[in-house]
Scaffold this active site. Structure first.
Site, PDB file in Angstrom:
ATOM      1  N   ASP A  15      -1.156  13.927 -59.473  1.00 51.81           N
ATOM      2  CA  ASP A  15      -2.577  13.547 -59.563  1.00 51.81           C
ATOM      3  C   ASP A  15      -3.299  14.449 -60.476  1.00 51.81           C
ATOM      4  O   ASP A  15      -3.670  14.153 -61.574  1.00 51.81           O
ATOM      5  CB  ASP A  15      -2.859  13.750 -57.950  1.00 51.81           C
ATOM      6  CG  ASP A  15      -4.517  13.759 -57.646  1.00 51.81           C
ATOM      7  OD1 ASP A  15      -4.822  13.909 -56.658  1.00 51.81           O
ATOM      8  OD2 ASP A  15      -5.313  13.692 -58.706  1.00 51.81           O
TER       9      ASP A  15
ATOM     10  N   SER B  95      -5.939   8.213 -46.517  1.00 48.87           N
ATOM     11  CA  SER B  95      -5.690   9.727 -46.469  1.00 48.87           C
ATOM     12  C   SER B  95      -6.162  10.574 -45.226  1.00 48.87           C
ATOM     13  O   SER B  95      -7.245  10.344 -44.667  1.00 48.87           O
ATOM     14  CB  SER B  95      -6.338  10.278 -47.640  1.00 48.87           C
ATOM     15  OG  SER B  95      -6.066  11.715 -47.710  1.00 48.87           O
TER      16      SER B  95
ATOM     17  N   GLY C 186      -8.690   8.467 -54.360  1.00 48.48           N
ATOM     18  CA  GLY C 186      -9.971   8.502 -53.870  1.00 48.48           C
ATOM     19  C   GLY C 186     -10.487   9.725 -53.892  1.00 48.48           C
ATOM     20  O   GLY C 186      -9.699  10.628 -53.891  1.00 48.48           O
TER      21      GLY C 186
ATOM     22  N   ASP D  97       0.676  14.644 -49.639  1.00 52.85           N
ATOM     23  CA  ASP D  97      -0.177  15.081 -50.751  1.00 52.85           C
ATOM     24  C   ASP D  97      -0.317  16.498 -50.576  1.00 52.85           C
ATOM     25  O   ASP D  97      -0.894  17.081 -49.491  1.00 52.85           O
ATOM     26  CB  ASP D  97      -1.416  14.249 -50.883  1.00 52.85           C
ATOM     27  CG  ASP D  97      -2.216  14.766 -52.052  1.00 52.85           C
ATOM     28  OD1 ASP D  97      -3.389  14.242 -52.230  1.00 52.85           O
ATOM     29  OD2 ASP D  97      -1.749  15.602 -52.735  1.00 52.85           O
TER      30      ASP D  97
ATOM     31  N   LYS E 200      -7.060   8.300 -60.850  1.00 58.30           N
ATOM     32  CA  LYS E 200      -8.699   8.556 -60.432  1.00 58.30           C
ATOM     33  C   LYS E 200      -9.419   8.440 -61.671  1.00 58.30           C
ATOM     34  O   LYS E 200      -9.232   9.265 -62.568  1.00 58.30           O
ATOM     35  CB  LYS E 200      -8.841   9.965 -59.562  1.00 58.30           C
ATOM     36  CG  LYS E 200      -7.954  10.094 -58.487  1.00 58.30           C
ATOM     37  CD  LYS E 200      -7.982  11.367 -57.838  1.00 58.30           C
ATOM     38  CE  LYS E 200      -7.498  11.648 -56.339  1.00 58.30           C
ATOM     39  NZ  LYS E 200      -7.490  13.066 -55.996  1.00 58.30           N
TER      40      LYS E 200
ATOM     41  N   GLU F 261       2.867  13.806 -53.539  1.00 59.04           N
ATOM     42  CA  GLU F 261       2.053  14.130 -54.615  1.00 59.04           C
ATOM     43  C   GLU F 261       1.499  15.434 -55.012  1.00 59.04           C
ATOM     44  O   GLU F 261       1.435  16.052 -54.200  1.00 59.04           O
ATOM     45  CB  GLU F 261       0.483  13.151 -54.019  1.00 59.04           C
ATOM     46  CG  GLU F 261      -0.244  12.815 -55.013  1.00 59.04           C
ATOM     47  CD  GLU F 261      -1.659  12.402 -54.275  1.00 59.04           C
ATOM     48  OE1 GLU F 261      -1.556  11.747 -53.190  1.00 59.04           O
ATOM     49  OE2 GLU F 261      -2.733  12.232 -55.039  1.00 59.04           O
TER      50      GLU F 261
ATOM     51  N   LYS G 207      -2.051  14.904 -45.598  1.00 56.75           N
ATOM     52  CA  LYS G 207      -1.909  16.135 -46.451  1.00 56.75           C
ATOM     53  C   LYS G 207      -0.990  17.046 -45.750  1.00 56.75           C
ATOM     54  O   LYS G 207      -0.989  17.267 -44.612  1.00 56.75           O
ATOM     55  CB  LYS G 207      -3.610  16.603 -46.280  1.00 56.75           C
ATOM     56  CG  LYS G 207      -4.548  15.627 -46.971  1.00 56.75           C
ATOM     57  CD  LYS G 207      -4.395  15.924 -48.292  1.00 56.75           C
ATOM     58  CE  LYS G 207      -5.659  14.960 -49.293  1.00 56.75           C
ATOM     59  NZ  LYS G 207      -5.604  15.111 -50.596  1.00 56.75           N
TER      60      LYS G 207
ATOM     61  N   LYS H 179      -1.184   8.428 -45.727  1.00 58.91           N
ATOM     62  CA  LYS H 179      -0.869   9.495 -46.695  1.00 58.91           C
ATOM     63  C   LYS H 179      -1.389  10.898 -45.721  1.00 58.91           C
ATOM     64  O   LYS H 179      -2.278  11.011 -45.327  1.00 58.91           O
ATOM     65  CB  LYS H 179      -1.779   9.595 -47.897  1.00 58.91           C
ATOM     66  CG  LYS H 179      -1.825  10.989 -48.604  1.00 58.91           C
ATOM     67  CD  LYS H 179      -2.520  10.708 -50.068  1.00 58.91           C
ATOM     68  CE  LYS H 179      -3.853  11.437 -50.254  1.00 58.91           C
ATOM     69  NZ  LYS H 179      -4.233  11.376 -51.675  1.00 58.91           N
TER      70      LYS H 179
END
Ligand code: NPG
Length: 368
Positions: free
Chosen positions: A239, A135, A291, A189, A263, A214, A163, A161
């Site tokens: 998520d 991430s 995570g 995400d 998660k 995401e 953000k 990934k």
């Protein structure tokens, strides 16, 4: 087995670099560890809540309070205890899934260690290693982002990934694609940072062949995600919205997601996480393990979970060194983009006492 008592530890660990998401920037990870003590041995749990209720409604002080005053006393009074009894025993208490998950994890670890059985075996692992994604936070500049992404690809991570948030979305994705090519597994995400009105903007991500986007919309806007899915081509992954196996089944049936990030802390524990996996598998929905910047304790359990058959996408199960210079367990080290699934009893890892003491800010014992 009887629960003799539980130790709660507040821990503060510096991150190797600030981690910025659409809900804020973290320079250190403050978390709560749970050590369940039984006559047959002890087990460890990790609460993934943050210091403030920014990702979800849970936060460390609340988790500690509800564990100390409600959840742990309920298990102490329960007499004979197994990990599978924890969720039913705590069901009368509403919410606090991350706190409950940490306590269940500690009881499960103690029970499995006593039976010389690993988390992987108990959960239904079918692999001895898992492919790892990483991430990447929101950066100060595109050049900085490209350097960081290049570094992770050099380390061997099999998926990136990014953000994103309004103002940092299409351009970073475009530049990563231009620099590193179309073959890199790439996803984004949003952590709930957009609204359905941003659909035209989010559809501008469609040409970049992302694995998924995401949680673009807020946690409770499941129907909004179903509507967005009709307006963009990039598959939607949820998520924050997926708080249980039931929530996963509902979101899938409503067409709100094509992929699910599991998660364990968010859904109330590793046993519920397996139920989410099973529900998604029954619907042909791919899952991956999210995570929460876990120490080696939570990381060990996540890698075990990520080795179940339905986890067909690389998860945020990065090496310890992604976030920590020094982990409180033996570090998880990437090997050809993979992490080995722990095979020892329980979590297969334990905290290194001196390292744990160095990052412990307070301790409390609840029990006899
Ligand atoms: O690899 C990791 O452990 C972190 C992955 C990650 O980005 N986690 C984010 C998230 O929004 O999913 C997060 C971290 C900490 C707390 C809340 C959320």
């Amino acid at each position: 087995m009887k629960l003799s008592g539980v130790e709660l530890r507040r821990v503060r660990m510096p991150l190797v670099a600030p981690f910025r998401t659409s809900f804020g920037t973290q320079a250190e990870r403050e978390l709560l560890l749970v050590r369940a003590v039984t006559p047959a041995g002890e087990g460890w749990g990790e609460c993934v809540a943050m210091e403030a209720p920014l990702y979800s409604s849970e936060y460390n002080d609340a988790a500690e309070h509800v564990l100390r005053n409600h959840l742990i006393p309920a298990l102490l009074a329960a007499g004979d205890l197994t990990a599978y009894k924890v969720t039913p025993l705590l069901a009368k208490f509403k919410g606090h899934r991350m706190a409950k998950a940490a306590l269940e994890m500690a009881v499960l670890d103690a029970e499995l260690r006593a039976h010389d059985r690993s988390f992987a075996a108990e959960l239904g692992s079918t692999r001895d290693s898992v492919a790892c994604g990483v991430s990447v936070g929101i950066m100060d500049s595109i050049p900085q982002l490209l350097d960081v992404v290049g570094g992770y690809l050099d380390e061997g991570y099999v998926r990136i990934k990014l953000k994103i948030e309004p103002g940092w979305d299409v351009e970073p994705v475009r530049q990563v694609r231009e620099r590193f090519g179309d073959d890199v597994l790439l996803q984004v995400d949003a952590n709930t940072a957009y609204t359905l009105g941003d659909a035209p903007l989010l559809s501008r991500l469609d040409p970049f062949d992302l694995l998924l986007i995401e949680q673009p919309l807020e946690e409770e806007d499941v129907l909004g995600h179903a509507e967005l899915a009709k307006r963009i081509r990039t598959p939607i992954c949820l998520d924050e919205s997926i708080v249980s196996a039931r929530a996963a089944a509902d979101a899938i049936k409503l067409g709100a997601c094509q992929i699910v990030n599991i998660k364990p802390g968010r859904v109330g524990g590793y046993l519920e996480a397996r139920r989410v996996h099973d529900v998604c598998a029954a619907h042909g929905v791919a899952v991956w393990c999210g995570g929460m910047i876990e120490t080696g304790l939570g990381r060990a359990a996540n890698v075990a979970l990520a080795s179940l058959p339905g986890f067909t996408l690389p998860g945020d199960t990065s090496a310890s060194g992604r976030f920590y210079r020094t982990d409180i367990t033996e570090p998880f080290v990437l090997d050809a983009g993979h992490l080995p699934v722990p095979t020892g009893p329980g979590l297969g890892v334990t905290p290194i006492p001196d390292l744990l003491d160095e990052v412990t800010t307070e301790k409390a014992w609840i029990g006899s």
